[in-house]
Design a protein around this motif. Sequence first.
Motif, PDB file in Angstrom:
ATOM      1  N   CYS A 172      24.076  -3.838   8.005  1.00 27.19           N
ATOM      2  CA  CYS A 172      23.708  -2.674   8.815  1.00 27.19           C
ATOM      3  C   CYS A 172      24.947  -1.948   9.343  1.00 27.19           C
ATOM      4  CB  CYS A 172      22.808  -3.099   9.964  1.00 27.19           C
ATOM      5  SG  CYS A 172      21.185  -3.717   9.457  1.00 27.19           S
ATOM      6  N   LEU A 173      25.966  -2.709   9.754  1.00 26.04           N
ATOM      7  CA  LEU A 173      27.188  -2.094  10.271  1.00 26.04           C
ATOM      8  C   LEU A 173      27.873  -1.251   9.208  1.00 26.04           C
ATOM      9  CD1 LEU A 173      29.460  -1.740  12.369  1.00 26.04           C
ATOM     10  CD2 LEU A 173      30.432  -3.908  11.543  1.00 26.04           C
ATOM     11  N   LEU A 174      28.025  -1.800   8.013  1.00 33.42           N
ATOM     12  CA  LEU A 174      28.707  -1.061   6.955  1.00 33.42           C
ATOM     13  C   LEU A 174      27.868   0.124   6.480  1.00 33.42           C
ATOM     14  CD1 LEU A 174      30.288  -3.980   4.907  1.00 33.42           C
ATOM     15  CD2 LEU A 174      31.460  -2.265   6.280  1.00 33.42           C
ATOM     16  N   THR A 175      26.553  -0.013   6.508  1.00 34.44           N
ATOM     17  CA  THR A 175      25.711   1.134   6.184  1.00 34.44           C
ATOM     18  C   THR A 175      25.940   2.262   7.184  1.00 34.44           C
ATOM     19  OG1 THR A 175      24.015  -0.269   5.173  1.00 34.44           O
ATOM     20  CG2 THR A 175      23.331   1.924   5.895  1.00 34.44           C
ATOM     21  N   ALA A 176      26.077   1.924   8.465  1.00 35.34           N
ATOM     22  CA  ALA A 176      26.339   2.938   9.487  1.00 35.34           C
ATOM     23  C   ALA A 176      27.675   3.637   9.249  1.00 35.34           C
ATOM     24  CB  ALA A 176      26.315   2.296  10.871  1.00 35.34           C
ATOM     25  N   ILE A 177      28.699   2.882   8.869  1.00 37.51           N
ATOM     26  CA  ILE A 177      30.003   3.481   8.571  1.00 37.51           C
ATOM     27  C   ILE A 177      29.895   4.428   7.384  1.00 37.51           C
ATOM     28  CG2 ILE A 177      32.338   2.974   7.740  1.00 37.51           C
ATOM     29  CD1 ILE A 177      32.232   0.373   9.347  1.00 37.51           C
ATOM     30  N   ASN A 178      29.166   4.015   6.353  1.00 35.80           N
ATOM     31  CA  ASN A 178      28.995   4.855   5.173  1.00 35.80           C
ATOM     32  C   ASN A 178      28.200   6.119   5.490  1.00 35.80           C
ATOM     33  OD1 ASN A 178      29.703   3.711   2.171  1.00 35.80           O
ATOM     34  ND2 ASN A 178      29.611   2.065   3.685  1.00 35.80           N
ATOM     35  N   CYS A 179      27.278   6.026   6.414  1.00 40.25           N
ATOM     36  CA  CYS A 179      26.511   7.207   6.811  1.00 40.25           C
ATOM     37  C   CYS A 179      27.378   8.212   7.565  1.00 40.25           C
ATOM     38  CB  CYS A 179      25.334   6.806   7.698  1.00 40.25           C
ATOM     39  SG  CYS A 179      23.981   5.979   6.840  1.00 40.25           S
ATOM     40  N   ARG A 180      28.397   7.722   8.242  1.00 41.12           N
ATOM     41  CA  ARG A 180      29.156   8.592   9.135  1.00 41.12           C
ATOM     42  C   ARG A 180      30.200   9.431   8.432  1.00 41.12           C
ATOM     43  NH1 ARG A 180      30.372  12.038  11.602  1.00 41.12           N
ATOM     44  NH2 ARG A 180      31.122  12.263  13.735  1.00 41.12           N
ATOM     45  N   ASN A 181      31.037   8.825   7.554  1.00 44.50           N
ATOM     46  CA  ASN A 181      32.174   9.580   7.032  1.00 44.50           C
ATOM     47  C   ASN A 181      32.727   8.916   5.778  1.00 44.50           C
ATOM     48  OD1 ASN A 181      35.133  10.441   6.844  1.00 44.50           O
ATOM     49  ND2 ASN A 181      34.400  11.767   8.502  1.00 44.50           N
ATOM     50  N   VAL A 182      32.927   9.685   4.708  1.00 40.41           N
ATOM     51  CA  VAL A 182      33.468   9.151   3.462  1.00 40.41           C
ATOM     52  C   VAL A 182      34.913   8.692   3.654  1.00 40.41           C
ATOM     53  CG1 VAL A 182      34.138   9.766   1.099  1.00 40.41           C
ATOM     54  CG2 VAL A 182      31.924  10.479   1.992  1.00 40.41           C
ATOM     55  N   LYS A 183      35.697   9.416   4.445  1.00 35.75           N
ATOM     56  CA  LYS A 183      37.094   9.022   4.664  1.00 35.75           C
ATOM     57  C   LYS A 183      37.176   7.682   5.367  1.00 35.75           C
ATOM     58  CE  LYS A 183      39.329  13.558   4.622  1.00 35.75           C
ATOM     59  NZ  LYS A 183      40.141  14.545   5.381  1.00 35.75           N
ATOM     60  N   TRP A 184      36.273   7.414   6.292  1.00 36.90           N
ATOM     61  CA  TRP A 184      36.253   6.108   6.941  1.00 36.90           C
ATOM     62  C   TRP A 184      36.011   5.010   5.912  1.00 36.90           C
ATOM     63  CZ3 TRP A 184      32.847   6.641  12.012  1.00 36.90           C
ATOM     64  CH2 TRP A 184      33.440   7.570  12.848  1.00 36.90           C
ATOM     65  N   VAL A 185      35.093   5.260   5.004  1.00 43.28           N
ATOM     66  CA  VAL A 185      34.791   4.280   3.956  1.00 43.28           C
ATOM     67  C   VAL A 185      36.037   3.998   3.123  1.00 43.28           C
ATOM     68  CG1 VAL A 185      33.413   3.825   1.894  1.00 43.28           C
ATOM     69  CG2 VAL A 185      32.378   4.979   3.845  1.00 43.28           C
ATOM     70  N   ALA A 186      36.759   5.062   2.731  1.00 39.16           N
ATOM     71  CA  ALA A 186      37.962   4.889   1.915  1.00 39.16           C
ATOM     72  C   ALA A 186      39.029   4.100   2.663  1.00 39.16           C
ATOM     73  CB  ALA A 186      38.509   6.249   1.494  1.00 39.16           C
ATOM     74  N   ARG A 187      39.219   4.389   3.961  1.00 38.72           N
ATOM     75  CA  ARG A 187      40.246   3.665   4.728  1.00 38.72           C
ATOM     76  C   ARG A 187      39.876   2.188   4.886  1.00 38.72           C
ATOM     77  NH1 ARG A 187      41.664   8.197   4.015  1.00 38.72           N
ATOM     78  NH2 ARG A 187      42.125   7.082   2.092  1.00 38.72           N
ATOM     79  N   VAL A 188      38.593   1.911   5.156  1.00 38.36           N
ATOM     80  CA  VAL A 188      38.149   0.512   5.272  1.00 38.36           C
ATOM     81  C   VAL A 188      38.368  -0.218   3.954  1.00 38.36           C
ATOM     82  CG1 VAL A 188      36.128  -0.974   5.559  1.00 38.36           C
ATOM     83  CG2 VAL A 188      36.495   0.929   7.131  1.00 38.36           C
ATOM     84  N   THR A 189      38.018   0.440   2.844  1.00 39.56           N
ATOM     85  CA  THR A 189      38.176  -0.176   1.524  1.00 39.56           C
ATOM     86  C   THR A 189      39.635  -0.497   1.245  1.00 39.56           C
ATOM     87  OG1 THR A 189      36.231   0.984   0.663  1.00 39.56           O
ATOM     88  CG2 THR A 189      37.819   0.163  -0.944  1.00 39.56           C
ATOM     89  N   GLU A 190      40.542   0.443   1.506  1.00 40.10           N
ATOM     90  CA  GLU A 190      41.962   0.226   1.238  1.00 40.10           C
ATOM     91  C   GLU A 190      42.526  -0.894   2.106  1.00 40.10           C
ATOM     92  OE1 GLU A 190      43.609   4.064   1.876  1.00 40.10           O
ATOM     93  OE2 GLU A 190      42.725   4.932   0.057  1.00 40.10           O
ATOM     94  N   THR A 191      42.145  -0.909   3.395  1.00 43.03           N
ATOM     95  CA  THR A 191      42.656  -1.940   4.309  1.00 43.03           C
ATOM     96  C   THR A 191      42.234  -3.334   3.872  1.00 43.03           C
ATOM     97  OG1 THR A 191      42.623  -0.388   6.168  1.00 43.03           O
ATOM     98  CG2 THR A 191      42.665  -2.742   6.698  1.00 43.03           C
ATOM     99  N   PHE A 192      40.961  -3.492   3.590  1.00 43.11           N
ATOM    100  CA  PHE A 192      40.465  -4.824   3.259  1.00 43.11           C
ATOM    101  C   PHE A 192      40.796  -5.227   1.827  1.00 43.11           C
ATOM    102  CE2 PHE A 192      38.164  -3.994   7.122  1.00 43.11           C
ATOM    103  CZ  PHE A 192      38.102  -5.250   7.721  1.00 43.11           C
ATOM    104  N   THR A 193      41.044  -4.256   0.947  1.00 41.82           N
ATOM    105  CA  THR A 193      41.545  -4.602  -0.380  1.00 41.82           C
ATOM    106  C   THR A 193      42.896  -5.285  -0.270  1.00 41.82           C
ATOM    107  OG1 THR A 193      40.346  -2.815  -1.490  1.00 41.82           O
ATOM    108  CG2 THR A 193      42.288  -3.683  -2.614  1.00 41.82           C
ATOM    109  N   GLY A 194      43.770  -4.754   0.589  1.00 46.20           N
ATOM    110  CA  GLY A 194      45.067  -5.390   0.810  1.00 46.20           C
ATOM    111  C   GLY A 194      44.927  -6.799   1.344  1.00 46.20           C
ATOM    112  N   MET A 195      43.983  -7.022   2.236  1.00 56.75           N
ATOM    113  CA  MET A 195      43.800  -8.351   2.819  1.00 56.75           C
ATOM    114  C   MET A 195      43.266  -9.348   1.800  1.00 56.75           C
ATOM    115  SD  MET A 195      42.401  -7.500   6.660  1.00 56.75           S
ATOM    116  CE  MET A 195      42.662  -9.189   7.191  1.00 56.75           C
TER     117      MET A 195
END
Length: 498
Positions: A172-195
């Motif tokens: 549900c949390l990630l669905t809310a992030i995806n609903c809000r902003n595409v750029k937020w999704v891209a930044r989350v993806t890049e950050t956690f890809t590095g981790m």
Amino acid sequence: MAKVGDVDNRPVQQGFRRESDEGAVAVKDGNGDGGIEMKKELGLMDGVAIIVGVIVGAGIFVSPKGVLLYSGSIGVAIIVWILSGVLSMVGALCYAELGTMIPKSGGDYAYIGEAFGPLPAFLYLWVALLILVPAGNAITAITFAQYLLQPLWPTCEPPYESVRLLAAVITCLLTAINCRNVKWVARVTETFTGMKVLALLVITGAGVWHLMSGNTELLEAPFANSKIQPGFIAVAFYNGLFSYSGWNYLNFVTEELKDPYRNLPRAICISMPVVTIIYVITNIAYFAVLPPDEMLSSQAVAVTFAEKMLSFMAWTMPLFVACSTFGSLNGAIFASSRLFFVGARNGHLPAALSLININCLTPIPSLLFLCALTLLLLFIRDVFAIINYVSYVEILFIFISVAGLLRLRQKAPDAHRPIKVSLIVPVVFLLTAGFLVIFSVFESPMEVGIGTVVILLGIPVYYVTIGKPWGWLTRKSQSFNRFCSKLFLCMPNSEKLD
């Protein structure tokens, strides 16, 4: 459900947007001027991050023991991991041609529709709706919860209810992030890809140090107890390919990718070799430290590895794995929601799922629909049975998509193809995928049978809801669409239309 063409022919309510077949939104306001669309926000590195981020998730931490179980030996398991990566790369090259020839979001759905028509495309959408997408997301969410909670129950498995509840919360949390902003999704993806890449580097580094210290006894007889029967090999490949699944997800969001003719194939060619190398080295590290029996009995292979090799820092591994699956689930939700969005845009799902929010420029109804499906599947206990269902159906429709590449070369030989792979590439992929589909029938007949029945059930559903829809069903669908328009979409904001 709306009949094909209803999406474009019905009037649009004042103040709302609906995507057209060309990917632009129809109306800005009641006067019929203007228009908005989902912006091209994704560059090359965003594309690489999406592919790596979706692929490197639950699979490498769940599937290693599945590959070992059906291959029987370390040597065969490593070969399966290498060939699974090669097969995924071959398939990705085929999809690069398809994605640049047909630069539409939707991936397999768009390609099958262009090559074979609306019914096969609907069947893909049908099984994606019931099995592929929500099951894959549910597996990733459950894996996140298991690894995050494992340190709290070090001597046993975390409670079933706790795992499922946490998996539902993160979905549900990630669905809310995806609903809000595409750029937020891209930044989350890049950050956690590095981790997640860091987590795998920690595993490989520890494994290399262990081997260089002279601890090679577990690798001295790599082919002992090998299972070479075709059925076992096919199911081992299913588990390996599950870990690579996601290599085609960038094709789902082609319309949001900047310069897709260049960035789509580049992202594929960068990400797939990197993932394959990391996966193979990671599994060699697992096998160098964990005996086969211990690996097969472990509920969390990476955590068991860390307990042996990282000493007092072992607590970091569940955190790393949780971050890995968090990022993977985020990318999967982003990409796969566009599949249902495009399906609705083409009239194969209720038109409400093709609506986008004017302020956020995201397909909120499609995202919430996917979230609901994922939550329903979170309560299936046997995760490995889900993997078998998902892998069989997925490889079958990937087979059909690549066959569509050959069909389109015959059907539209003069079509513009920025990338055109050698004929041997799709032929090799089709022969290998055909082997996996055929021989898995003998080893996992129950899973294959259920998957096939689900596919065939889509045929009467298509003719009832799309081919010749019942009048009352069409009226109910239109009422549902109007309700969703009022519930999810905002009045137009001119600042958002630039």
